[in-house]
Design a protein around this motif. Structure first.
Motif, PDB file in Angstrom:
ATOM      1  N   MET A   9       0.827  -1.205   0.000  1.00 28.47           N
ATOM      2  CA  MET A   9       0.000   0.000   0.000  1.00 28.47           C
ATOM      3  C   MET A   9       0.862   1.257   0.000  1.00 28.47           C
ATOM      4  SD  MET A   9      -2.918   1.188  -0.195  1.00 28.47           S
ATOM      5  CE  MET A   9      -3.318   2.890  -0.289  1.00 28.47           C
ATOM      6  N   GLU A  10       1.920   1.241   0.775  1.00 34.19           N
ATOM      7  CA  GLU A  10       2.794   2.407   0.841  1.00 34.19           C
ATOM      8  C   GLU A  10       3.472   2.679  -0.498  1.00 34.19           C
ATOM      9  OE1 GLU A  10       6.173   4.317   3.781  1.00 34.19           O
ATOM     10  OE2 GLU A  10       5.289   2.377   4.247  1.00 34.19           O
ATOM     11  N   GLN A  11       3.735   1.645  -1.276  1.00 34.70           N
ATOM     12  CA  GLN A  11       4.399   1.805  -2.565  1.00 34.70           C
ATOM     13  C   GLN A  11       3.418   1.919  -3.729  1.00 34.70           C
ATOM     14  OE1 GLN A  11       7.378  -1.248  -2.928  1.00 34.70           O
ATOM     15  NE2 GLN A  11       8.421  -0.580  -1.069  1.00 34.70           N
ATOM     16  N   ALA A  37      -6.499   9.402   2.952  1.00 31.61           N
ATOM     17  CA  ALA A  37      -7.910   9.437   3.359  1.00 31.61           C
ATOM     18  C   ALA A  37      -8.558  10.764   2.963  1.00 31.61           C
ATOM     19  CB  ALA A  37      -8.024   9.221   4.865  1.00 31.61           C
ATOM     20  N   PHE A  38      -7.820  11.876   3.058  1.00 31.51           N
ATOM     21  CA  PHE A  38      -8.363  13.168   2.630  1.00 31.51           C
ATOM     22  C   PHE A  38      -8.674  13.166   1.138  1.00 31.51           C
ATOM     23  CE2 PHE A  38      -5.990  15.618   6.174  1.00 31.51           C
ATOM     24  CZ  PHE A  38      -7.037  15.423   7.037  1.00 31.51           C
ATOM     25  N   SER A  40      -9.352  10.542  -0.767  1.00 30.03           N
ATOM     26  CA  SER A  40     -10.534   9.707  -1.020  1.00 30.03           C
ATOM     27  C   SER A  40     -11.800  10.383  -0.503  1.00 30.03           C
ATOM     28  CB  SER A  40     -10.376   8.328  -0.377  1.00 30.03           C
ATOM     29  OG  SER A  40     -10.404   8.430   1.025  1.00 30.03           O
ATOM     30  N   GLY A  41     -11.669  11.229   0.508  1.00 27.61           N
ATOM     31  CA  GLY A  41     -12.814  11.944   1.063  1.00 27.61           C
ATOM     32  C   GLY A  41     -13.392  12.981   0.134  1.00 27.61           C
ATOM     33  N   PHE A  42     -12.680  13.295  -0.944  1.00 30.73           N
ATOM     34  CA  PHE A  42     -13.217  14.232  -1.931  1.00 30.73           C
ATOM     35  C   PHE A  42     -14.461  13.647  -2.593  1.00 30.73           C
ATOM     36  CE2 PHE A  42     -12.931  16.131  -6.324  1.00 30.73           C
ATOM     37  CZ  PHE A  42     -13.412  17.377  -5.947  1.00 30.73           C
ATOM     38  N   ALA A  43     -14.507  12.331  -2.727  1.00 30.11           N
ATOM     39  CA  ALA A  43     -15.701  11.690  -3.293  1.00 30.11           C
ATOM     40  C   ALA A  43     -16.885  11.849  -2.346  1.00 30.11           C
ATOM     41  CB  ALA A  43     -15.430  10.220  -3.574  1.00 30.11           C
ATOM     42  N   ALA A  44     -16.651  11.595  -1.067  1.00 25.18           N
ATOM     43  CA  ALA A  44     -17.659  11.769  -0.020  1.00 25.18           C
ATOM     44  C   ALA A  44     -16.919  11.757   1.311  1.00 25.18           C
ATOM     45  CB  ALA A  44     -18.700  10.653  -0.076  1.00 25.18           C
ATOM     46  N   VAL A  48     -13.601   9.039   4.472  1.00 24.34           N
ATOM     47  CA  VAL A  48     -12.337   9.295   5.156  1.00 24.34           C
ATOM     48  C   VAL A  48     -12.091   8.243   6.239  1.00 24.34           C
ATOM     49  CG1 VAL A  48     -11.071  10.926   6.615  1.00 24.34           C
ATOM     50  CG2 VAL A  48     -12.331  11.764   4.641  1.00 24.34           C
ATOM     51  N   VAL A  49     -13.060   7.989   7.068  1.00 23.99           N
ATOM     52  CA  VAL A  49     -12.877   7.049   8.179  1.00 23.99           C
ATOM     53  C   VAL A  49     -12.685   5.630   7.658  1.00 23.99           C
ATOM     54  CG1 VAL A  49     -13.933   6.053  10.238  1.00 23.99           C
ATOM     55  CG2 VAL A  49     -14.127   8.505   9.790  1.00 23.99           C
ATOM     56  N   SER A  50     -13.443   5.214   6.666  1.00 26.32           N
ATOM     57  CA  SER A  50     -13.276   3.852   6.143  1.00 26.32           C
ATOM     58  C   SER A  50     -11.918   3.689   5.470  1.00 26.32           C
ATOM     59  CB  SER A  50     -14.406   3.481   5.191  1.00 26.32           C
ATOM     60  OG  SER A  50     -14.418   4.334   4.072  1.00 26.32           O
ATOM     61  N   THR A  51     -11.421   4.731   4.813  1.00 29.86           N
ATOM     62  CA  THR A  51     -10.089   4.670   4.213  1.00 29.86           C
ATOM     63  C   THR A  51      -9.027   4.564   5.294  1.00 29.86           C
ATOM     64  OG1 THR A  51     -10.833   5.992   2.336  1.00 29.86           O
ATOM     65  CG2 THR A  51      -8.462   5.845   2.692  1.00 29.86           C
ATOM     66  N   MET A  52      -9.167   5.358   6.344  1.00 29.02           N
ATOM     67  CA  MET A  52      -8.213   5.267   7.455  1.00 29.02           C
ATOM     68  C   MET A  52      -8.249   3.880   8.074  1.00 29.02           C
ATOM     69  SD  MET A  52      -8.616   8.939   9.366  1.00 29.02           S
ATOM     70  CE  MET A  52      -7.769   8.337  10.810  1.00 29.02           C
ATOM     71  N   SER A  53      -9.430   3.334   8.241  1.00 30.14           N
ATOM     72  CA  SER A  53      -9.571   1.997   8.822  1.00 30.14           C
ATOM     73  C   SER A  53      -8.840   0.965   7.974  1.00 30.14           C
ATOM     74  CB  SER A  53     -11.047   1.636   8.945  1.00 30.14           C
ATOM     75  OG  SER A  53     -11.196   0.324   9.405  1.00 30.14           O
ATOM     76  N   THR A  54      -8.983   1.057   6.680  1.00 26.08           N
ATOM     77  CA  THR A  54      -8.300   0.124   5.782  1.00 26.08           C
ATOM     78  C   THR A  54      -6.789   0.287   5.858  1.00 26.08           C
ATOM     79  OG1 THR A  54     -10.186   0.130   4.274  1.00 26.08           O
ATOM     80  CG2 THR A  54      -8.069  -0.586   3.371  1.00 26.08           C
ATOM     81  N   LEU A  55      -6.320   1.524   5.778  1.00 22.25           N
ATOM     82  CA  LEU A  55      -4.876   1.768   5.763  1.00 22.25           C
ATOM     83  C   LEU A  55      -4.207   1.378   7.078  1.00 22.25           C
ATOM     84  CD1 LEU A  55      -4.786   5.185   3.897  1.00 22.25           C
ATOM     85  CD2 LEU A  55      -4.058   2.964   3.017  1.00 22.25           C
TER      86      LEU A  55
END
Length: 148
Positions: A9-11, A37-38, A40-44, A48-55
């Motif tokens: 993910m980092e790469q 996350a920011f 991806s949060g542009f979409a909605a 942001v929180v779900s992206t952070m949770s995944t990462l």
């Protein structure tokens, strides 16, 4: 040696973009994962929180798994991996509240004005405003000894 999921993910493209914007958001107490996350949060904003949770969940605590312990939860993982404090969490919520409106709002602004001038202005203005307000609150909180 094969990469684990966190290294992949980092790469990835998203990870590289996160690292590019990290110097801009680091003064707010955020790392590259929050930068992703920011974006991806542009979409909605709720993404942001779900992206952070995944990462943050990609790094599996292999010792805990080997010892048969329960996996660490999202909140604990964010605290340990990014140095989150209550101040950082508050600044994160503040930033998300103020920064760029979602993509559909930007599209409506474009459709109503029939020019890219106003949607781009709104995106830039709200993002700069969010950064400035978050910077003042975060640095002010650190100066007052909150969140250390």
């Amino acid at each position: 040696m094969p990469l684990n999921a966190a290294q992949e993910m980092e790469q990835s493209f998203a990870g590289r973009v996160g690292h590019v914007i990290e110097p801009v958001i680091e003064p707010l107490g955020f790392d590259w994962k929050i930068g992703v996350a920011f974006i991806s949060g542009f979409a909605a904003k709720e993404i942001v929180v779900s992206t952070m949770s995944t990462l943050y969940s990609m790094e599996i605590d292999e010792e805990a798994v080997a010892e048969g312990k329960a996996p660490v939860g999202f909140a604990e993982r964010v605290r340990t991996q990014s140095g989150f404090s209550p101040l950082t969490a508050y600044v994160l919520m503040l930033f998300i509240l103020i920064y760029v409106p979602c993509l559909s709002t930007v599209a409506v602004i474009y459709r109503e004005t029939n020019t890219w001038k106003w949607p781009l202005f709104v995106v830039m203005y709200t993002t700069v405003l969010a950064w400035f307000v978050s910077f003042v609150v975060y640095r002010g909180g650190l100066l007052l000894g909150i969140g250390i």
